[in-house]
Design an enzyme around this catalytic site. Sequence first.
Site, PDB file in Angstrom:
ATOM      1  N   ASN A 214       0.878  -1.179   0.000  1.00 42.70           N
ATOM      2  CA  ASN A 214       0.000   0.000   0.000  1.00 42.70           C
ATOM      3  C   ASN A 214       0.910   1.223   0.000  1.00 42.70           C
ATOM      4  OD1 ASN A 214      -1.854   2.006   0.391  1.00 42.70           O
ATOM      5  ND2 ASN A 214      -2.394   1.418   2.491  1.00 42.70           N
ATOM      6  N   TRP A 215       1.064   1.804  -1.170  1.00 45.65           N
ATOM      7  CA  TRP A 215       1.988   2.942  -1.281  1.00 45.65           C
ATOM      8  C   TRP A 215       1.418   4.220  -0.671  1.00 45.65           C
ATOM      9  CZ3 TRP A 215       4.760   2.885  -6.786  1.00 45.65           C
ATOM     10  CH2 TRP A 215       5.609   1.773  -6.830  1.00 45.65           C
ATOM     11  N   LYS A 216       0.127   4.212  -0.376  1.00 44.33           N
ATOM     12  CA  LYS A 216      -0.544   5.430   0.118  1.00 44.33           C
ATOM     13  C   LYS A 216      -0.259   6.575  -0.857  1.00 44.33           C
ATOM     14  CE  LYS A 216      -0.312   3.386   4.640  1.00 44.33           C
ATOM     15  NZ  LYS A 216      -0.253   3.506   6.091  1.00 44.33           N
TER      16      LYS A 216
ATOM     17  N   GLU B 108      -6.994   4.935   7.640  1.00 39.39           N
ATOM     18  CA  GLU B 108      -6.785   6.341   7.264  1.00 39.39           C
ATOM     19  C   GLU B 108      -8.015   6.894   6.552  1.00 39.39           C
ATOM     20  OE1 GLU B 108      -3.002   5.740   5.308  1.00 39.39           O
ATOM     21  OE2 GLU B 108      -2.135   5.254   7.260  1.00 39.39           O
TER      22      GLU B 108
ATOM     23  N   GLU C 195      -5.673  -4.653  10.871  1.00 44.34           N
ATOM     24  CA  GLU C 195      -4.694  -3.592  11.030  1.00 44.34           C
ATOM     25  C   GLU C 195      -4.956  -2.795  12.292  1.00 44.34           C
ATOM     26  OE1 GLU C 195      -3.739  -3.237   6.519  1.00 44.34           O
ATOM     27  OE2 GLU C 195      -4.489  -1.392   7.377  1.00 44.34           O
TER      28      GLU C 195
ATOM     29  N   HIS D  47      -9.620   1.323   4.786  1.00 38.41           N
ATOM     30  CA  HIS D  47      -8.359   1.509   5.519  1.00 38.41           C
ATOM     31  C   HIS D  47      -8.598   2.506   6.656  1.00 38.41           C
ATOM     32  CE1 HIS D  47      -4.257   2.720   6.455  1.00 38.41           C
ATOM     33  NE2 HIS D  47      -3.872   1.586   5.899  1.00 38.41           N
TER      34      HIS D  47
ATOM     35  N   GLY E  56       2.798  -0.821   4.404  1.00 39.25           N
ATOM     36  CA  GLY E  56       2.878   0.582   4.015  1.00 39.25           C
ATOM     37  C   GLY E  56       4.323   0.997   3.816  1.00 39.25           C
ATOM     38  N   GLY E  57       4.939   1.504   4.865  1.00 36.36           N
ATOM     39  CA  GLY E  57       6.295   2.059   4.789  1.00 36.36           C
ATOM     40  C   GLY E  57       7.303   1.161   4.082  1.00 36.36           C
TER      41      GLY E  57
ATOM     42  N   SER F 247       3.195  -1.789  10.524  1.00 38.17           N
ATOM     43  CA  SER F 247       4.645  -1.792  10.756  1.00 38.17           C
ATOM     44  C   SER F 247       5.309  -3.141  10.444  1.00 38.17           C
ATOM     45  CB  SER F 247       4.964  -1.347  12.195  1.00 38.17           C
ATOM     46  OG  SER F 247       4.523  -0.011  12.402  1.00 38.17           O
TER      47      SER F 247
ATOM     48  N   GLY G 170       2.273   2.580  10.896  1.00 36.40           N
ATOM     49  CA  GLY G 170       3.223   3.678  10.732  1.00 36.40           C
ATOM     50  C   GLY G 170       3.897   4.101  12.024  1.00 36.40           C
TER      51      GLY G 170
HETATM   52  P1  PGA Z   1       2.764   0.609   7.761  1.00 34.10           P
HETATM   53  O1  PGA Z   1       1.281   0.758   7.121  1.00 34.10           O
HETATM   54  O2  PGA Z   1       3.311  -0.673   7.231  1.00 34.10           O
HETATM   55  O3  PGA Z   1       3.497   1.809   7.297  1.00 34.10           O
HETATM   56  O4  PGA Z   1       2.565   0.556   9.245  1.00 34.10           O
HETATM   57  C1  PGA Z   1       0.449  -0.341   7.204  1.00 34.10           C
HETATM   58  C2  PGA Z   1      -0.944  -0.030   6.784  1.00 34.10           C
HETATM   59  O5  PGA Z   1      -1.267   1.031   6.284  1.00 34.10           O
HETATM   60  O6  PGA Z   1      -1.767  -0.904   6.954  1.00 34.10           O
END
Ligand code: PGA
Length: 248
Positions: A11-13, A94, A163, A92, A229-230, A208, A169
């Site tokens: 997930n590149w966001k 976010e 999640e 998600h 994500g990251g 994470s 993050g």
């Molecule tokens: P992250 O993001 O790996 O940066 O914690 C995970 C997510 O958005 O589910």
Amino acid sequence: MRQRKPLVVANWKMNGSFDLVQQMSAALSVLTQPLPDILICPPVILLPHFPKHPNYLLGAQNVSEQLAGAFTGEISADMLRAAAASYVIVGHSERRTLYGEQDAVISQKVKVAIDSGLTPILCVGESLVQREEEKTLQVLARQLDAVYAAQPHLLAHSVVSYEPIWAIGTGRTATPEQAQQVHQFIRQHLAQYDAQAANELRIIYGGSVTAANCEALFAEADIDGALIGGASLKVADFSAICTMAKDS
Ligand code: PGA
């Protein structure tokens, strides 16, 4: 042998670039089988820039609950399909917290995605306060029931991503045991709607995940992959995670 094929999602966001598309697609293309299902969800504008390759699939991070029409800024499920997406992330945290998406609209998005031939990845998870108040399972049950209670047939066409919001993050991951406990709960809870679909459902973990901690997570019986994500923005790390998932 696990019967559910692992799924690793990037997930590149709102990150990434044409350069990263080139680097990531090149790195993933040289990985040798067997591999998990590898899914890249970049910002939609980058989708057409990915060369087609059997080692990875493409997806989106959001979809409109509407089919077409005067909805400024929105993108329909059919448009995502036309842009080579086969999956879409829905709900998600976010989107839920920053853009106010509620259970009802998320449920509609899951339905619209499936009707258009996309596989939705439904994200569920509790906040830190909810976990501390021991409301985790209650929150998850509400988020899951909002989608599947009225539409149990959607379960067979979905992926669920657990999640915990406090792990996204933050560098703070759920322990493999904590995550496994919740994944098992999700599978058992959903079995009331369709036992076979719940057994076959891929439940992936997000929060994470890194190349350093993924192996222990993948070793758990009900963890069928990860949403990343990251670490999905780092070509070497993401490739390493994909390679480790194939053996889980
Ligand atoms: P992250 O993001 O790996 O940066 O914690 C995970 C997510 O958005 O589910």
